[in-house]
Design a protein around this motif. Structure first.
Motif, PDB file in Angstrom:
ATOM      1  N   ASP A  94     -28.733 -44.098 -41.827  1.00  0.00           N
ATOM      2  CA  ASP A  94     -27.544 -43.606 -41.209  1.00  0.00           C
ATOM      3  C   ASP A  94     -26.389 -44.787 -42.121  1.00  0.00           C
ATOM      4  OD1 ASP A  94     -26.739 -41.611 -38.663  1.00  0.00           O
ATOM      5  OD2 ASP A  94     -28.628 -42.586 -38.151  1.00  0.00           O
ATOM      6  N   SER A 107     -20.552 -34.801 -43.395  1.00  0.00           N
ATOM      7  CA  SER A 107     -21.251 -35.841 -42.350  1.00  0.00           C
ATOM      8  C   SER A 107     -22.310 -35.797 -42.496  1.00  0.00           C
ATOM      9  CB  SER A 107     -20.616 -36.806 -41.524  1.00  0.00           C
ATOM     10  OG  SER A 107     -21.317 -37.905 -41.480  1.00  0.00           O
ATOM     11  N   ILE A 108     -23.370 -34.549 -42.054  1.00  0.00           N
ATOM     12  CA  ILE A 108     -24.700 -34.483 -41.495  1.00  0.00           C
ATOM     13  C   ILE A 108     -25.222 -33.947 -42.396  1.00  0.00           C
ATOM     14  CG2 ILE A 108     -25.539 -32.627 -39.823  1.00  0.00           C
ATOM     15  CD1 ILE A 108     -23.792 -32.225 -38.052  1.00  0.00           C
ATOM     16  N   LYS A 111     -26.017 -37.246 -44.567  1.00  0.00           N
ATOM     17  CA  LYS A 111     -27.160 -37.581 -44.222  1.00  0.00           C
ATOM     18  C   LYS A 111     -28.965 -36.661 -44.837  1.00  0.00           C
ATOM     19  CE  LYS A 111     -29.666 -38.597 -39.520  1.00  0.00           C
ATOM     20  NZ  LYS A 111     -28.616 -39.062 -38.399  1.00  0.00           N
ATOM     21  N   THR A 524     -28.519 -30.825 -36.966  1.00  0.00           N
ATOM     22  CA  THR A 524     -27.617 -31.728 -36.288  1.00  0.00           C
ATOM     23  C   THR A 524     -27.587 -32.882 -36.726  1.00  0.00           C
ATOM     24  OG1 THR A 524     -29.050 -31.657 -34.509  1.00  0.00           O
ATOM     25  CG2 THR A 524     -27.407 -29.307 -34.863  1.00  0.00           C
ATOM     26  N   ARG A 525     -26.851 -32.872 -35.752  1.00  0.00           N
ATOM     27  CA  ARG A 525     -27.071 -34.693 -35.810  1.00  0.00           C
ATOM     28  C   ARG A 525     -28.496 -34.945 -35.137  1.00  0.00           C
ATOM     29  NH1 ARG A 525     -23.750 -37.852 -37.410  1.00  0.00           N
ATOM     30  NH2 ARG A 525     -21.081 -36.753 -38.186  1.00  0.00           N
ATOM     31  N   GLN A 526     -28.893 -34.472 -33.820  1.00  0.00           N
ATOM     32  CA  GLN A 526     -29.654 -34.415 -33.054  1.00  0.00           C
ATOM     33  C   GLN A 526     -31.515 -33.884 -33.923  1.00  0.00           C
ATOM     34  OE1 GLN A 526     -27.504 -32.864 -31.636  1.00  0.00           O
ATOM     35  NE2 GLN A 526     -27.432 -34.936 -31.495  1.00  0.00           N
TER      36      GLN A 526
END
Ligand SMILES: OC[C@H]1O[C@H](O[C@H]2O[C@H](CO)[C@@H](O)[C@H](O)[C@H]2O)[C@H](O)[C@@H](O)[C@@H]1O
Length: 622
Positions: A94, A107-108, A111, A524-526
């Motif tokens: 991050d 943002s994803i 990343k 996803t963020r996960q």
């Protein structure tokens, strides 16, 4: 092509395996691989003389199967000498840039682009099979990022944008390492080659190393790097000024350019000297061997023309725009022009005075003047600042067209400027290379209005040209990341911030949608980093949101160094203004700035988008 007798050519290297000679000729003609580059990237499994002796034993009547067996016994798979190392120095999942990006979807994506660096990082490793084994790889001491896919090695001008992307990801050490590697290479060879292979050693690419040093020093305050770099950058400047210097014969209005000594047509008046892409190589490029043999087939009975074609093909590769109608003779017998009708056999790269190269050299000279100022060497500062002003004046004389308020490439032999529009014409808006003719347009912000027109016309980035159906990858409809980036910066420098952000958004739209359509939307963020999906393409299509580009000598590649880098750098610069597009709902195709939260997108299907582009294009034609 019994063309491995060198004569006046400057061979890329002396290897009888990777650069020229009967072994290379025989293997490439056997067409064992779809891509000619595969063979020249394969390390040997034995020492050079064992391989050459085994080749001799094949004799002159070897079948394709014999050649295939010879290659299997004597060569390892490509990539054998480059290690993929996933724990990059300073890499973080991050990086701070993510928090500068307002839109959570972007943002994803950012990343995931930051994660791609871990797939493109390489270090040179010793030969795995035997000490005497060979490969075409140019070994460097520190790690580096490759573009990806068939581009297994570092590339010269790609690295400029890759360095910006690394800096956006806070990967300062890798950016420094790449620049240090490049300085080592210039110290060794006197110039920087097209890419990290010995078969690239007789040509360069657009010379962006000075600009890389500037960006890295600005981001890291590493003045020691600047001090080390300066004499090496001077060495590179000397190389361009002694190996790629040209003097146009005519001004654009057809009057003769005066020579220093009227009785000696070869005596160049240095006021009028500029640079061009020129390569002394009269044989097929080792990495595109059969492509070049096929192109020059039509000159089977014209040795001189065939040799010149090989030179101009290699020079086209040096330009980074390999290939484009920019480098073709488009003049018909009646004196009119037809770019769309020209073919690669019409290539005349060495007769073209390119706007981008001279603008980049202007930037190199201004930056070196600045470096000399910083280290306290006023003579150097004065020399390079004078060199830059002289170049800007000469560019105005030969390349600027007041009628269209922009620069154009020109023919060296006739002085005629290219009437076709290419976004490379806006390069001086980026680097600030204005002479007295162009300066008033720069002051009132009206330079190169076709750039603004294109930002309004195409909604998924600027195509490389308006010339369609050439099958050349640097023509319509291909959208390349570096062009978008320098056009954005050119607009910014010219006081056109709204258009700059709009163009940045258009590139983000298409690259984001391509990623989403290739599986990226499931991230996803996960999602564990190792499971991140979604592709970044080497080039895109100006007619359709999220579609990759095509054409050229090889299949479209993914990875991809400069495409990731430009996206990351644009998000770093405009992170609070950019929004993720809507890619899948009807109406998203071709829509500009189609933020997910917004409604009422402009057009629907590809056909509609294409027709709309064509209509606006016709209406706006200058
Ligand atoms: O093998 C064909 C050509 O491939 C390269 O050119 C293309 O990819 C490069 C790496 O991304 C890029 O720098 C260049 O602009 C592209 O056209 C290579 O650089 C050429 O020399 C080579 O002939």
């Amino acid at each position: 092509e019994a063309g491995y007798v060198m004569a006046s050519s400057n061979p890329p290297c002396t290897s009888q395996i990777y650069c020229s000679g009967p072994l290379l000729d025989t293997v490439q003609r056997a067409r064992l691989f779809n891509d000619s580059k595969t063979f020249v990237d394969m390390p040997t499994r034995r020492g050079q003389y064992e391989v050459l002796s085994a080749f001799d034993q094949l004799g002159t009547n070897a079948t394709q199967e014999d050649v295939a067996n010879f290659v299997a016994e004597n060569f390892d798979s490509p990539d054998g000498e480059l290690a993929l190392v996933e724990d990059l120095p300073e890499w973080q999942a991050d990086p701070p840039v993510l928090s500068q990006i307002a839109d959570p979807h972007l943002s994803i994506w950012a990343k995931s682009l930051n994660f791609i660096w871990t797939k493109l990082y390489r270090i040179s490793k010793p030969h795995q099979i035997c000490n005497e084994c060979l490969s075409s790889s140019i070994t460097v001491q520190r790690g580096f990022i490759v573009p990806g896919g068939r581009f297994r090695e570092f590339y010269y001008w790609d690295t400029y944008w890759i360095v910006l992307g690394l800096l956006a990801s806070d990967l300062h050490q890798i950016a420094i390492d790449m620049v240090e590697n490049m300085l080592d290479v210039v110290e060794t060879f006197g110039f920087f080659p097209n890419g990290g292979r010995i078969y690239y050693l007789n040509r360069s690419q657009p010379p962006m190393l000075t600009a890389m040093v500037r960006e890295v020093v600005a981001a890291t305050d590493n003045v020691a790097l600047l001090r080390r770099a300066l004499p090496i950058l001077e060495m590179e400047h000397d190389w361009w000024m002694s190996n790629r210097i040209v003097a146009p014969t005519f001004f654009p209005n057809g009057t003769l350019v005066p020579t220093l000594n009227a009785t000696d047509p070869g005596s160049v008046d240095s006021r009028f000297a500029l640079n061009a892409f020129v390569v002394a190589w009269e044989h097929p490029r080792p990495e595109s061997y059969m492509e070049d043999v096929a192109t020059t087939q039509v000159f089977a009975n014209d040795t001189l023309r065939r040799k010149q074609a090989y030179r101009d093909i290699a020079a086209g590769a040096e330009s980074g725009w390999d290939f484009s109608t920019r480098w073709l003779n488009t003049t018909l017998p009646d004196g009119t022009h037809n770019a769309a009708g020209a073919q690669l056999t019409d290539i005349i790269t060495s007769d073209i005075l390119p706007v981008d190269l001279n603008s980049i050299l202007y930037d190199m000279e201004m930056t070196m003047a600045n470096f000399h100022g910083r280290v306290g060497t006023p003579a150097g500062q004065q020399y390079f600042s004078h060199a830059a002003s002289r170049r800007a004046e000469a560019m105005d004389l030969f390349l600027f067209d007041p009628a269209t308020a922009c620069w154009n490439d020109a023919r060296l032999s006739t002085g005629e400027q290219n009437a076709e529009w290419y976004p490379s014409n806006v390069h001086p808006m980026w680097t600030g290379a204005h002479g007295t003719l162009s300066a008033p347009f720069a002051r009132n912000g009206t330079l190169c209005p076709k750039l603004l027109r294109d930002v309004e016309t195409y909604h998924t980035g600027l195509p490389s040209s308006e010339v369609n159906n050439t099958a050349m990858q640097w023509d319509f409809p291909n959208v390349w990341a570096p062009i978008q980036h320098y056009a954005v910066l050119g607009l910014l420098n010219n006081g056109q911030r709204d258009a700059a952000v709009k163009l940045a958004q258009q590139y983000i739209d298409t690259a984001f949608c391509a990623w989403e359509e290739t599986g990226g939307s499931e991230n996803t963020r996960q999602t564990p980093l190792a499971d991140l999906r979604g592709d970044m393409f080497e080039k895109f299509d100006a007619r359709s949101l999220g579609r990759h580009g095509f054409g050229g000598e090889y299949k479209v590649q993914t990875g991809f160094g400069w495409s990731n880098a430009v996206a990351l750098d644009l998000m770093r610069r405009f992170g609070d203004e950019l929004a993720a597009p809507q890619c899948t709902e009807p109406g998203a195709q071709g829509a500009t700035n189609s933020a997910r939260a917004s409604t009422g997108h402009a057009t629907g299907s590809l056909a509609v988008a294409t027709a709309a582009v064509a209509a606006v294009f016709m209406a706006l034609a200058f």
